[in-house]
Design a protein around this motif. Structure first.
Motif, PDB file in Angstrom:
ATOM      1  N   HIS A 159       0.830  -1.203   0.000  1.00 52.86           N
ATOM      2  CA  HIS A 159       0.000   0.000   0.000  1.00 52.86           C
ATOM      3  C   HIS A 159       0.865   1.254   0.000  1.00 52.86           C
ATOM      4  O   HIS A 159       0.673   2.176  -0.794  1.00 52.86           O
ATOM      5  CB  HIS A 159      -0.931  -0.036   1.218  1.00 52.86           C
ATOM      6  CG  HIS A 159      -1.770   1.177   1.360  1.00 52.86           C
ATOM      7  ND1 HIS A 159      -2.787   1.469   0.471  1.00 52.86           N
ATOM      8  CD2 HIS A 159      -1.713   2.201   2.238  1.00 52.86           C
ATOM      9  CE1 HIS A 159      -3.323   2.628   0.818  1.00 52.86           C
ATOM     10  NE2 HIS A 159      -2.698   3.095   1.881  1.00 52.86           N
ATOM     11  N   GLU A 160       1.864   1.276   0.898  1.00 53.85           N
ATOM     12  CA  GLU A 160       2.759   2.440   1.007  1.00 53.85           C
ATOM     13  C   GLU A 160       3.572   2.646  -0.271  1.00 53.85           C
ATOM     14  O   GLU A 160       3.761   3.768  -0.741  1.00 53.85           O
ATOM     15  CB  GLU A 160       3.722   2.235   2.188  1.00 53.85           C
ATOM     16  CG  GLU A 160       3.188   2.763   3.495  1.00 53.85           C
ATOM     17  CD  GLU A 160       2.979   4.275   3.415  1.00 53.85           C
ATOM     18  OE1 GLU A 160       3.967   4.998   3.453  1.00 53.85           O
ATOM     19  OE2 GLU A 160       1.823   4.708   3.281  1.00 53.85           O
ATOM     20  N   GLY A 161       4.051   1.535  -0.832  1.00 55.78           N
ATOM     21  CA  GLY A 161       4.835   1.603  -2.061  1.00 55.78           C
ATOM     22  C   GLY A 161       4.006   2.163  -3.203  1.00 55.78           C
ATOM     23  O   GLY A 161       4.463   3.016  -3.968  1.00 55.78           O
ATOM     24  N   GLU A 162       2.768   1.684  -3.297  1.00 59.79           N
ATOM     25  CA  GLU A 162       1.883   2.170  -4.377  1.00 59.79           C
ATOM     26  C   GLU A 162       1.613   3.656  -4.231  1.00 59.79           C
ATOM     27  O   GLU A 162       1.526   4.392  -5.210  1.00 59.79           O
ATOM     28  CB  GLU A 162       0.554   1.407  -4.343  1.00 59.79           C
ATOM     29  CG  GLU A 162       0.560   0.198  -5.247  1.00 59.79           C
ATOM     30  CD  GLU A 162      -0.659  -0.672  -5.050  1.00 59.79           C
ATOM     31  OE1 GLU A 162      -1.686  -0.164  -4.554  1.00 59.79           O
ATOM     32  OE2 GLU A 162      -0.559  -1.864  -5.369  1.00 59.79           O
ATOM     33  N   ARG A 163       1.463   4.105  -2.980  1.00 59.32           N
ATOM     34  CA  ARG A 163       1.194   5.531  -2.755  1.00 59.32           C
ATOM     35  C   ARG A 163       2.372   6.383  -3.225  1.00 59.32           C
ATOM     36  O   ARG A 163       2.206   7.413  -3.885  1.00 59.32           O
ATOM     37  CB  ARG A 163       0.909   5.791  -1.271  1.00 59.32           C
ATOM     38  CG  ARG A 163       0.439   7.218  -0.991  1.00 59.32           C
ATOM     39  CD  ARG A 163       0.256   7.483   0.492  1.00 59.32           C
ATOM     40  NE  ARG A 163       1.417   7.148   1.298  1.00 59.32           N
ATOM     41  CZ  ARG A 163       2.515   7.892   1.381  1.00 59.32           C
ATOM     42  NH1 ARG A 163       2.606   9.022   0.704  1.00 59.32           N
ATOM     43  NH2 ARG A 163       3.532   7.506   2.136  1.00 59.32           N
ATOM     44  N   ILE A 164       3.584   5.930  -2.939  1.00 60.70           N
ATOM     45  CA  ILE A 164       4.774   6.704  -3.345  1.00 60.70           C
ATOM     46  C   ILE A 164       4.899   6.699  -4.880  1.00 60.70           C
ATOM     47  O   ILE A 164       5.187   7.733  -5.496  1.00 60.70           O
ATOM     48  CB  ILE A 164       6.047   6.170  -2.651  1.00 60.70           C
ATOM     49  CG1 ILE A 164       5.918   6.376  -1.130  1.00 60.70           C
ATOM     50  CG2 ILE A 164       7.298   6.885  -3.162  1.00 60.70           C
ATOM     51  CD1 ILE A 164       7.069   5.819  -0.300  1.00 60.70           C
ATOM     52  N   LEU A 165       4.632   5.547  -5.491  1.00 58.50           N
ATOM     53  CA  LEU A 165       4.678   5.477  -6.962  1.00 58.50           C
ATOM     54  C   LEU A 165       3.652   6.434  -7.576  1.00 58.50           C
ATOM     55  O   LEU A 165       3.947   7.183  -8.512  1.00 58.50           O
ATOM     56  CB  LEU A 165       4.426   4.028  -7.422  1.00 58.50           C
ATOM     57  CG  LEU A 165       4.241   3.803  -8.918  1.00 58.50           C
ATOM     58  CD1 LEU A 165       5.482   4.204  -9.714  1.00 58.50           C
ATOM     59  CD2 LEU A 165       3.926   2.326  -9.213  1.00 58.50           C
ATOM     60  N   LYS A 166       2.449   6.423  -6.997  1.00 58.13           N
ATOM     61  CA  LYS A 166       1.381   7.292  -7.513  1.00 58.13           C
ATOM     62  C   LYS A 166       1.779   8.774  -7.366  1.00 58.13           C
ATOM     63  O   LYS A 166       1.596   9.588  -8.272  1.00 58.13           O
ATOM     64  CB  LYS A 166       0.102   7.014  -6.702  1.00 58.13           C
ATOM     65  CG  LYS A 166      -1.172   7.194  -7.480  1.00 58.13           C
ATOM     66  CD  LYS A 166      -2.355   6.666  -6.704  1.00 58.13           C
ATOM     67  CE  LYS A 166      -3.457   7.691  -6.818  1.00 58.13           C
ATOM     68  NZ  LYS A 166      -4.340   7.795  -5.716  1.00 58.13           N
ATOM     69  N   ASP A 167       2.347   9.112  -6.215  1.00 61.29           N
ATOM     70  CA  ASP A 167       2.795  10.499  -5.986  1.00 61.29           C
ATOM     71  C   ASP A 167       3.885  10.895  -6.988  1.00 61.29           C
ATOM     72  O   ASP A 167       3.916  12.029  -7.483  1.00 61.29           O
ATOM     73  CB  ASP A 167       3.367  10.658  -4.566  1.00 61.29           C
ATOM     74  CG  ASP A 167       2.272  10.858  -3.521  1.00 61.29           C
ATOM     75  OD1 ASP A 167       1.089  11.010  -3.908  1.00 61.29           O
ATOM     76  OD2 ASP A 167       2.608  10.862  -2.316  1.00 61.29           O
ATOM     77  N   ALA A 168       4.782   9.954  -7.271  1.00 61.99           N
ATOM     78  CA  ALA A 168       5.892  10.241  -8.199  1.00 61.99           C
ATOM     79  C   ALA A 168       5.345  10.549  -9.591  1.00 61.99           C
ATOM     80  O   ALA A 168       5.753  11.536 -10.230  1.00 61.99           O
ATOM     81  CB  ALA A 168       6.849   9.050  -8.246  1.00 61.99           C
ATOM     82  N   VAL A 169       4.413   9.737 -10.047  1.00 56.13           N
ATOM     83  CA  VAL A 169       3.822   9.957 -11.377  1.00 56.13           C
ATOM     84  C   VAL A 169       3.072  11.289 -11.387  1.00 56.13           C
ATOM     85  O   VAL A 169       3.178  12.082 -12.342  1.00 56.13           O
ATOM     86  CB  VAL A 169       2.890   8.773 -11.750  1.00 56.13           C
ATOM     87  CG1 VAL A 169       2.110   9.067 -13.021  1.00 56.13           C
ATOM     88  CG2 VAL A 169       3.706   7.484 -11.900  1.00 56.13           C
ATOM     89  N   ALA A 170       2.351  11.574 -10.307  1.00 56.48           N
ATOM     90  CA  ALA A 170       1.573  12.823 -10.233  1.00 56.48           C
ATOM     91  C   ALA A 170       2.497  14.045 -10.227  1.00 56.48           C
ATOM     92  O   ALA A 170       2.189  15.075 -10.846  1.00 56.48           O
ATOM     93  CB  ALA A 170       0.688  12.807  -8.994  1.00 56.48           C
ATOM     94  N   LEU A 171       3.637  13.941  -9.546  1.00 51.52           N
ATOM     95  CA  LEU A 171       4.586  15.073  -9.526  1.00 51.52           C
ATOM     96  C   LEU A 171       5.119  15.330 -10.936  1.00 51.52           C
ATOM     97  O   LEU A 171       5.226  16.485 -11.372  1.00 51.52           O
ATOM     98  CB  LEU A 171       5.754  14.780  -8.567  1.00 51.52           C
ATOM     99  CG  LEU A 171       5.464  14.971  -7.081  1.00 51.52           C
ATOM    100  CD1 LEU A 171       6.607  14.398  -6.236  1.00 51.52           C
ATOM    101  CD2 LEU A 171       5.268  16.449  -6.722  1.00 51.52           C
ATOM    102  N   GLN A 172       5.439  14.248 -11.638  1.00 52.23           N
ATOM    103  CA  GLN A 172       5.925  14.421 -13.020  1.00 52.23           C
ATOM    104  C   GLN A 172       4.834  15.085 -13.865  1.00 52.23           C
ATOM    105  O   GLN A 172       5.116  16.021 -14.626  1.00 52.23           O
ATOM    106  CB  GLN A 172       6.305  13.060 -13.609  1.00 52.23           C
ATOM    107  CG  GLN A 172       6.680  13.126 -15.087  1.00 52.23           C
ATOM    108  CD  GLN A 172       7.165  11.803 -15.641  1.00 52.23           C
ATOM    109  OE1 GLN A 172       8.325  11.451 -15.494  1.00 52.23           O
ATOM    110  NE2 GLN A 172       6.285  11.063 -16.290  1.00 52.23           N
ATOM    111  N   GLN A 173       3.589  14.606 -13.712  1.00 53.49           N
ATOM    112  CA  GLN A 173       2.494  15.195 -14.496  1.00 53.49           C
ATOM    113  C   GLN A 173       2.283  16.661 -14.144  1.00 53.49           C
ATOM    114  O   GLN A 173       1.889  17.477 -14.986  1.00 53.49           O
ATOM    115  CB  GLN A 173       1.199  14.405 -14.269  1.00 53.49           C
ATOM    116  CG  GLN A 173       1.159  13.128 -15.088  1.00 53.49           C
ATOM    117  CD  GLN A 173       0.036  12.189 -14.657  1.00 53.49           C
ATOM    118  OE1 GLN A 173      -0.646  12.444 -13.657  1.00 53.49           O
ATOM    119  NE2 GLN A 173      -0.144  11.105 -15.385  1.00 53.49           N
TER     120      GLN A 173
END
Ligand code: KIV
Length: 265
Positions: A159-173
């Motif tokens: 869950h935590e890993g997915e949240r960080i991945l999602k945040d990373a993609v959102a920051l790039q966007q």
């Protein structure tokens, strides 16, 4: 040699050339760092701990960051320089723009770094729409130390890993052009690095990020509060600061640092 810009750093990611990054806070060290062939300097708010002696980065002010960034910029001629936005200097997009403006106009920074994921997206959009280049920072975020309850590995568990991945993609966007990932399992860091087009720089994030960053004082063995396990003391091996810095650059470029002993699973 020509000056590194975000284009140079992007080309390094595309070519698979590892990016060597280190923190610096003054002119003397910056000159040695430049001579060692470092790609990027981060004027980190870690200066609050290693230079000022505080227990955390929280007391660092915008004026401190401007002062140290200007010290670095006075002698930096080839490296790209990123300056940290300190704690409580980016609470709203407007405040963040004011802080970034000072770091770039008075300090001379080429990019600013902001800790945080989803709550920072509006701010990142606000800055990048106004010609402020932004580096994100996820994983262990030292400005959130009192929420996190200690300096420990982040992103363990699905869950935590997915949240960080999602945040990373959102920051790039949202427009971020670089990302620092601190103290996360190496498998997660590798997944995020693969998923992003922007360069990902790791610290305690394993060998598979596009580049590595260390706190200068840590890699020279000057550790007021003990050496983090993901750090190697390059000065102990080499005996001179210039040799230690060159050895760090070479070790990053050749994929020899970080080793398994510096990596979290
Ligand atoms: O402040 C700093 O030096 C940093 C690095 C640890 C990435 O943010």
């Amino acid at each position: 040699m020509s000056k590194n810009t975000i284009s140079t750093i992007n080309q390094m990611k595309t070519a698979g050339e590892k990016i060597a990054v280190i923190t610096s806070y003054d002119a003397g060290f910056t000159e040695q760092i430049e001579q060692a062939g470092m790609d990027v300097i981060l004027v980190g708010d870690s200066l609050g701990m290693v230079v000022q002696g505080h227990e955390s980065t929280l007391p660092v002010t915008v004026a401190d960051m401007v002062y140290h960034t200007a010290n670095v910029m006075r002698v930096s001629s080839r490296t790209m320089v990123i300056a940290d936005m300190p704690f409580m200097s980016h609470g709203t997009p407007e405040q963040a723009l004011d802080t970034a403006g000072r770091l770039m106009k008075e300090g001379g920074a080429h990019m600013v770094k902001i800790e945080g994921g989803a709550p920072q997206l509006d701010t990142v959009r606000h800055l990048t729409a106004r010609a402020v280049p932004v580096c994100g920072h996820l994983g262990l975020m030292p400005q959130s130390i009192h929420q996190l309850g200690g300096y420990r590995v982040q992103g363990r568990g699905e869950h935590e890993g997915e949240r960080i991945l999602k945040d990373a993609v959102a920051l790039q966007q949202a427009g971020a052009q670089m990302l620092v990932l601190e103290c996360v399992p190496s498998v997660l860091a590798a997944e995020i690095t693969q998923a992003l087009d922007i360069p990902v720089i790791g610290i305690g994030a394993g060998p598979d990020t596009d580049g590595q960053v260390l706190v200068l004082y840590d890699m020279l063995g000057i550790t007021l509060r003990g050496k983090p396990s993901f750090v190697h003391d390059f000065l102990a091996d080499k005996g001179s600061i210039s040799e230690a810095l060159s050895a760090y650059v070479r070790s990053v470029k050749e994929g020899r640092f970080p080793g398994p002993e510096h990596t979290f699973s």
